[in-house]
Write an enzyme that holds these catalytic residues in place. Structure first.
Site, PDB file in Angstrom:
ATOM      1  CB  CYS A 285      -1.016  -0.004   1.135  1.00 27.98           C
ATOM      2  SG  CYS A 285      -0.527  -0.831   2.632  1.00 27.98           S
TER       3      CYS A 285
ATOM      4  NE  ARG B 195       2.311  -9.171   4.960  1.00 30.31           N
ATOM      5  CZ  ARG B 195       1.005  -9.150   4.716  1.00 30.31           C
ATOM      6  NH1 ARG B 195       0.215  -9.989   5.339  1.00 30.31           N
ATOM      7  NH2 ARG B 195       0.509  -8.299   3.832  1.00 30.31           N
TER       8      ARG B 195
ATOM      9  CG  ASP C 106      -1.942  -5.563  -2.234  1.00 30.54           C
ATOM     10  OD1 ASP C 106      -3.150  -5.504  -1.952  1.00 30.54           O
ATOM     11  OD2 ASP C 106      -1.045  -5.143  -1.482  1.00 30.54           O
TER      12      ASP C 106
ATOM     13  CG  HIS D 294      -3.794  -0.338  -2.453  1.00 28.98           C
ATOM     14  ND1 HIS D 294      -2.702  -1.104  -2.788  1.00 28.98           N
ATOM     15  CD2 HIS D 294      -4.041  -0.572  -1.133  1.00 28.98           C
ATOM     16  CE1 HIS D 294      -2.298  -1.771  -1.720  1.00 28.98           C
ATOM     17  NE2 HIS D 294      -3.083  -1.459  -0.708  1.00 28.98           N
TER      18      HIS D 294
ATOM     19  CG  HIS E 112      -5.804  -1.245   1.916  1.00 33.45           C
ATOM     20  ND1 HIS E 112      -4.441  -1.041   2.022  1.00 33.45           N
ATOM     21  CD2 HIS E 112      -6.377  -0.175   2.525  1.00 33.45           C
ATOM     22  CE1 HIS E 112      -4.213   0.095   2.663  1.00 33.45           C
ATOM     23  NE2 HIS E 112      -5.373   0.637   2.985  1.00 33.45           N
TER      24      HIS E 112
END
Length: 640
Positions: free
Chosen positions: A334, A363, A383, A385, A510
């Protein structure tokens, strides 16, 4: 007297201090015998709980959807009691024994002994004895000082007691066993008889690698034998489908815990499938108006301070430093997309902006939680946005739901929606959170999607909708997430020019559909048991010459298939035909052509499928056209 209100709205007066058991007995002896607990003013309590004021009361029976958590919690206590009986009270130190999805576990510290699954029969036999004795389970409220005396030889219980602020605590007693617990529990040990111990593993006390490794025994329990049998059959089927076994076997992926813990290596066949998934996703996103971008893997730590990840997520991030510049490996995409948005002037006429990326993120997950492709430290998100106005956000969420429907239906997945609300650790004011949560609710309702609410499970920057897909053997997996965010546009001072030329903040949505591409891949491996539909299969057709003299013509036929973009393999090894056929079947290839005299001298072939079907005397052109149609339509079914 106090007034008791029942679920149907009816009321009745009872003396103060009445228990749910008294109420059940007053209604009917049958209800009294079937009740195991109660819900008083929305709180689950034991049957002997004392009700001292007006209340709403719902009696819980074994058929109630809240019953499994109660009887599985009791079963964890029964297991702990059995473990003490088997290994000796002086050797067993008790930790915790909570309920988990579909079961329970208990953590033990057993002096001088490592439990294995070979110990399960004797533990289960002792559990059956405790159940057959139908021991009454008693709850007592005692002082912390009394509790510390009771548990003076139980160091883990003493540590838990030190963390409790209240002066009084509750314990549960069943015969010679006592445990520190909030409850509620069954009235006695004889209510549920159908259980099974499943596995044993190591678990650090309180999940901290600095603490001692304990022994965790997992089990499950059901009110009905058939439900237990069905669950155990599902577990056996899940073992057969385990992606950690099928992945290396089918040349899909490998793991190297010593070199790259939690970071999968994608092998050639696996890369073909991932590419197909990404190509399909790109086609769908293009139709829905998304623009694909790419952002850096490592960015200045200042960005993560500004985004809020430093305050809320730094324990899960990886860091590095060069030229005196501290950097972070991105855990999320993001902030990078926000920088792209801010790179140019944005007018209301440009909105909504839909930005899409196959973004690699890293992560940190504890080594004990890593699990094949399902729990990793490096993965790819599909992903996106969406930056839009407040008036557009509801319609944009509806479009994301439509996109989700389209992609999930391609794989034959049904799903359920979970709406997660504001957590304690959140950014921003409550009013903005309420506005965002209401927008998600309206989008779900207008899309005619039923949903459940998970209070406090939202992301730190906004509420979210999670979609849980159901696979072919009934397991649920969380994949798609849609998160509505008013916070990051504020933190990054994002603006667009409205109709009056004034600056306003955009809303940020998101969302990811596959979620983690690698995790979705793992789900597909298990859903299809490695037998992928033809459009995804790494090898779509295998050609097996019956002897060396047919090799060249078999390869010529294979080249014909390859020209039509059908992925083909020729097994021209020196092995026997039966061995080659068995070898190709192990690869779970959708179609196999055994190529011999007839196939060499005619335009027809005999087709074998991975499902065991056969089709004889099929023209080559018909076979090619059918396979091409099957691939282009992304069919889940074989053509023959």
């Amino acid at each position: 007297m106090i007034k008791i209100t029942f679920p149907d709205g009816s009321t009745k007066e009872y003396e103060e201090g009445v228990s749910p058991a008294d109420i059940a007995k007053d209604i009917s002896l049958r209800l009294y015998k079937n009740s195991i607990a109660a819900e008083v003013n929305g709180q689950l309590v034991d049957l002997n709980y004392s009700i001292t004021q007006d209340a709403t009361v719902k009696l819980i029976t074994l058929e109630d959807d809240k019953a499994p958590n109660i009887y599985r919690h009791t079963m964890s206590h029964i297991m702990a009691q059995a473990v003490i009986h088997v290994f000796g009270k002086e050797k067993v130190k008790l930790a915790i024994g909570p309920v988990i999805e579909d079961g329970f576990y208990y953590d033990f510290d057993i002096e001088g002994y490592n439990i294995s699954e070979e110990d399960f029969p004797k533990i289960e036999e002792e559990m059956k004895k405790i159940i057959d004795q139908d021991i009454t389970i008693i709850r007592k409220e005692i002082s912390k000082a009394q509790a510390k005396e009771i548990f003076k030889d139980q160091p883990y219980k003493l540590e838990l007691l030190d963390d409790i602020d209240d002066d009084e605590v509750s314990v549960y007693i069943q015969g010679d066993f006592i445990d520190l617990c909030r409850g509620p529990h069954l009235p006695s040990t004889g209510y549920v008889k159908h259980f099974k111990l499943l596995s044993v593993s190591g678990a650090y006390w309180r999940g901290d690698e600095k603490n001692k490794m304990l022994q965790r025994i997992y089990g499950t329990a059901f009110a009905k034998k058939k439900d237990l049998d069905d669950y155990l059959n599902m577990l056996e089927e899940a073992k057969r489908r385990d992606h950690r076994k099928l992945g290396p076997q089918l040349n899909l992926f490998m793991l190297q815990p010593e070199m790259a813990p939690g970071m999968p290596f994608i092998l050639p066949n696996g890369k073909i499938i991932l590419n197909e998934l990404m190509n399909y996703s790109r086609q769908v996103h293009k139709r829905y108006g998304y623009s694909e971008v790419e952002t850096p893997q490592i960015m200045n730590i200042k960005l993560w301070h500004q985004s809020g990840h430093w305050d809320h997520y730094k324990e899960n991030m990886f860091f590095t430093e060069k030229e005196d510049m501290p950097m972070a490996v991105k855990p999320m995409n993001c902030p990078g997309h926000i920088l792209i948005y801010k790179n140019s002037f944005v007018s209301y006429k440009d909105l909504p902006i839909r930005m899409f990326e196959f973004g690699k993120v890293h992560r940190y997950e504890r080594s004990g939680t890593l699990h094949g492709l399902f729990r990793v430290r490096a993965f790819t998100q599909d992903d996106a946005h969406i930056f839009c106005t407040k008036s557009q956000m509801e319609q944009e969420i509806i479009k994301v739901i439509e996109l989700t429907n389209e992609i999930y239906s391609t794989f034959g997945f049904n799903y359920e929606a979970i709406l997660s609300t504001m957590p304690d650790d959140h950014m921003g004011d409550i009013e903005a959170w309420e506005r965002a949560t209401q927008a998600l609710k309206l989008a779900l309702e207008k899309s005619q999607i039923k949903y459940k609410i998970a209070e406090g499970d939202g992301a730190f920057y906004g509420p979210k909708i999670d979609f849980h897909v159901t696979d072919s053997i009934g397991r649920k997996w969380q994949c798609t997430t849609i998160q509505l965010d008013f916070q990051m546009p504020e933190r990054f001072e994002m603006v667009y020019a409205n109709e009056k030329g004034e600056y306003e903040r955009p809303v940020m949505i998101h969302r990811a559909i596959f979620g983690s591409l690698e995790r979705f891949f793992g789900i597909l491996i298990e859903n299809f048991a490695g037998e992928f539909p033809t459009w995804l299969a790494p090898i779509q057709v295998s050609v097996v010459p019956v002897s060396e003299k047919f090799n060249e013509k078999a390869k010529e036929f294979a080249r014909q298939l390859e020209k039509e973009n059908i992925r083909t393999f020729v097994n021209d090894s020196d092995s026997t035909v039966s061995y080659k056929i068995r070898n190709e079947q192990m690869k779970k290839i959708p179609y196999m052509i055994v190529f011999g005299e007839k196939e060499m001298n005619s335009n027809t072939i005999n087709v074998r499928t991975i499902k065991g079907n056969t089709a004889e005397n099929i023209s080559r052109d018909l076979f090619i056209n059918k396979i091409k149609e099957e691939i282009s339509s992304r069919s889940l079914n074989l053509s023959f």
